[in-house]
Design an enzyme around this catalytic site. Structure first.
Site, PDB file in Angstrom:
ATOM      1  N   HIS A  17       0.838  -1.214   0.000  1.00 23.93           N
ATOM      2  CA  HIS A  17       0.000   0.000   0.000  1.00 23.93           C
ATOM      3  C   HIS A  17       0.870   1.260   0.000  1.00 23.93           C
ATOM      4  CE1 HIS A  17      -3.018   2.827   1.458  1.00 23.93           C
ATOM      5  NE2 HIS A  17      -3.919   1.889   1.686  1.00 23.93           N
TER       6      HIS A  17
ATOM      7  N   GLU B 290      -1.060   1.069  -5.202  1.00 25.59           N
ATOM      8  CA  GLU B 290      -0.907  -0.180  -4.449  1.00 25.59           C
ATOM      9  C   GLU B 290      -0.896  -1.386  -5.382  1.00 25.59           C
ATOM     10  OE1 GLU B 290      -4.028  -0.145  -1.430  1.00 25.59           O
ATOM     11  OE2 GLU B 290      -4.168   2.007  -1.698  1.00 25.59           O
TER      12      GLU B 290
END
Ligand code: BG6
Length: 304
Positions: free
Chosen positions: A168, A269
Site C-alpha cells: 500500500h 498499491e
C-alpha cells in the site's frame, strides 16, 4: 525484541543501524552507496526511501502514530492476509493484521548494489484467532538505486485457503492537482466510492477523492508531475492496482492524517484484491518495484 539484542545480533553490518522511538518502536536506518531508507519492525513498514542525489519518494504523515498495534500512516504498509474489510467478518481489522504485527528480522544481505532486508512473521495464537491458518509471511525489501518490496506467502496444513493482499505505497508528490499516473489506461476500474465499473481511457488526474481498483492493469505505471515523470512503479504477482487519495473531507476525518496532507500524496498499491488460492507448500509472490528518476534503469524503462 530489544534494541540492545538486535544491535548485538547484527553488529557486523556496515550499511544498517538500529534505533527506537520514545514509545519503544524499533526501526532500521539503511544507508548505502545508492540510497537511504528507514524501516520499522512493526509491519516491516518502510517509512522513507530516498535515492542518493534524488528526492524522498514516500509520503509520511506528520501526525503518524508510532505505537504498538497502530498502523503507521504513510510509507509502505502491508495489507495482509486480506485487503480492505474482511469478507466474512467486517469486525476484524481493516487490511488484515500484518501491518501491525511485530516482524522478526531474519537476515541482512549487504551487496555491492543494494541492501536486502528479510523480515518474517509466522502464525501464532493471536493470528490463528483472526485467521485460522498456519502460515509464514516473508517480506523482502531491496534498497538500492530502486526500491523493491516482495511478499512471499506460504501456508501449511491440508487444505487450500483464500486470501487477498496489497503493498500500500504512499508516494510523495509536489502538488496533487499537477499529478497524473500514466499506464492505467486503457483499463476498467471499480470505483469504490460509487460502486461502478468505469473505463479509464486517459492518464489519471486528480480532482476529487479517489478510491479505485484497476482490474488487470499494466504492470508498468509512471507517476508524472506536470509533464515530468518522477518515478516508475512496476508490479508482479498482482491482479489489480489500487489508487487512493482521500481528498479534503476524508483527510479531516482521520486523526493521523494532516488536513491538507492529501495535496502531497497518492497511493499506488500493488494488490490482489480478488480472493487468491493459497495451496499448502507453494509460495505465492507479490512485488512492487519503485524506480526513481535518478535510477540508471529509469531511462530504459520510461515509456510515458
Ligand atoms: C485503500 C482503500 O487501499 O486504503 C481505501 O482502497 C482505504 O478504501 C485506504 O480508505 C486507507 O485505509 P486505512 O485502513 O489505512 O485507513
Amino acid at each position: 525484541m530489544k534494541l540492545s539484542k538486535i544491535r548485538e545480533a547484527f553488529n557486523n553490518c556496515q550499511q544498517v543501524t538500529f534505533d527506537q522511538t520514545e514509545s519503544g518502536q524499533l526501526f532500521l536506518n539503511v544507508e548505502n552507496q545508492w540510497a537511504k531508507a528507514q524501516v520499522y519492525l512493526q509491519g516491516a513498514h518502510i517509512t522513507s526511501y530516498q535515492p542518493v542525489s534524488g528526492d524522498e519518494c514516500l509520503w509520511l504523515s506528520d501526525c503518524a502514530v508510532y505505537e504498538k498495534d497502530k498502523a503507521i500512516r504513510g510509507g509502505i504498509p502491508i495489507c495482509w492476509p486480506w485487503f480492505g474489510p474482511n469478507v466474512s467478518n467486517p469486525l476484524l481489522p481493516q487490511h488484515g493484521f500484518a501491518r501491525t504485527a511485530e516482524f522478526d528480522l531474519l537476515k541482512i544481505d549487504e551487496l555491492s548494489n543494494k541492501t536486502i532486508l528479510s523480515f518474517y512473521i509466522a502464525s501464532n495464537e493471536k493470528t490463528l484467532n483472526l485467521w485460522p491458518t498456519d502460515f509464514k509471511l516473508t517480506v523482502k525489501i531491496e534498497i538500492g538505486a530502486e526500491l523493491c518490496v516482495t511478499l512471499e506467502t506460504q501456508i501449511f496444513g491440508e487444505k487450500p485457503v483464500s486470501f487477498s493482499q496489497a503493498i500500500h505505497s504512499y508516494f510523495l508528490v509536489g502538488d496533487i492537482s499537477e499529478t497524473s499516473i500514466s499506464g492505467l489506461e486503457p483499463s476498467q476500474y471499480h470505483n469504490k466510492l460509487t460502486d461502478c465499473l468505469v473505463e479509464q481511457l486517459e492518464p489519471l488526474k486528480f480532482t476529487a477523492e479517489t478510491d479505485s481498483i484497476y482490474l488487470n492493469p499494466s504492470n508498468h505505471l509512471t507517476l508524472v508531475e506536470g509533464s515530468k515523470p518522477i518515478l516508475i512503479v512496476e508490479q508482479s504477482g498482482a491482479d489489480s492496482t489500487v489508487v487512493w487519495n482521500p481528498w479534503e473531507d476524508k483527510s479531516k476525518e482521520m486523526i493521523d492524517f494532516p488536513n491538507q496532507g492529501y495535496q502531497k500524496m497518492v497511493c499506488i498499491e500493488a494488490a490482489n484484491t480478488r480472493q487468491q488460492q493459497l495451496v499448502p507448500g507453494q509460495v505465492f509472490w507479490l512485488s512492487q518495484k519503485i524506480i526513481p528518476v535518478t535510477s540508471p534503469l529509469f531511462e530504459t524503462k520510461d515509456k510515458s
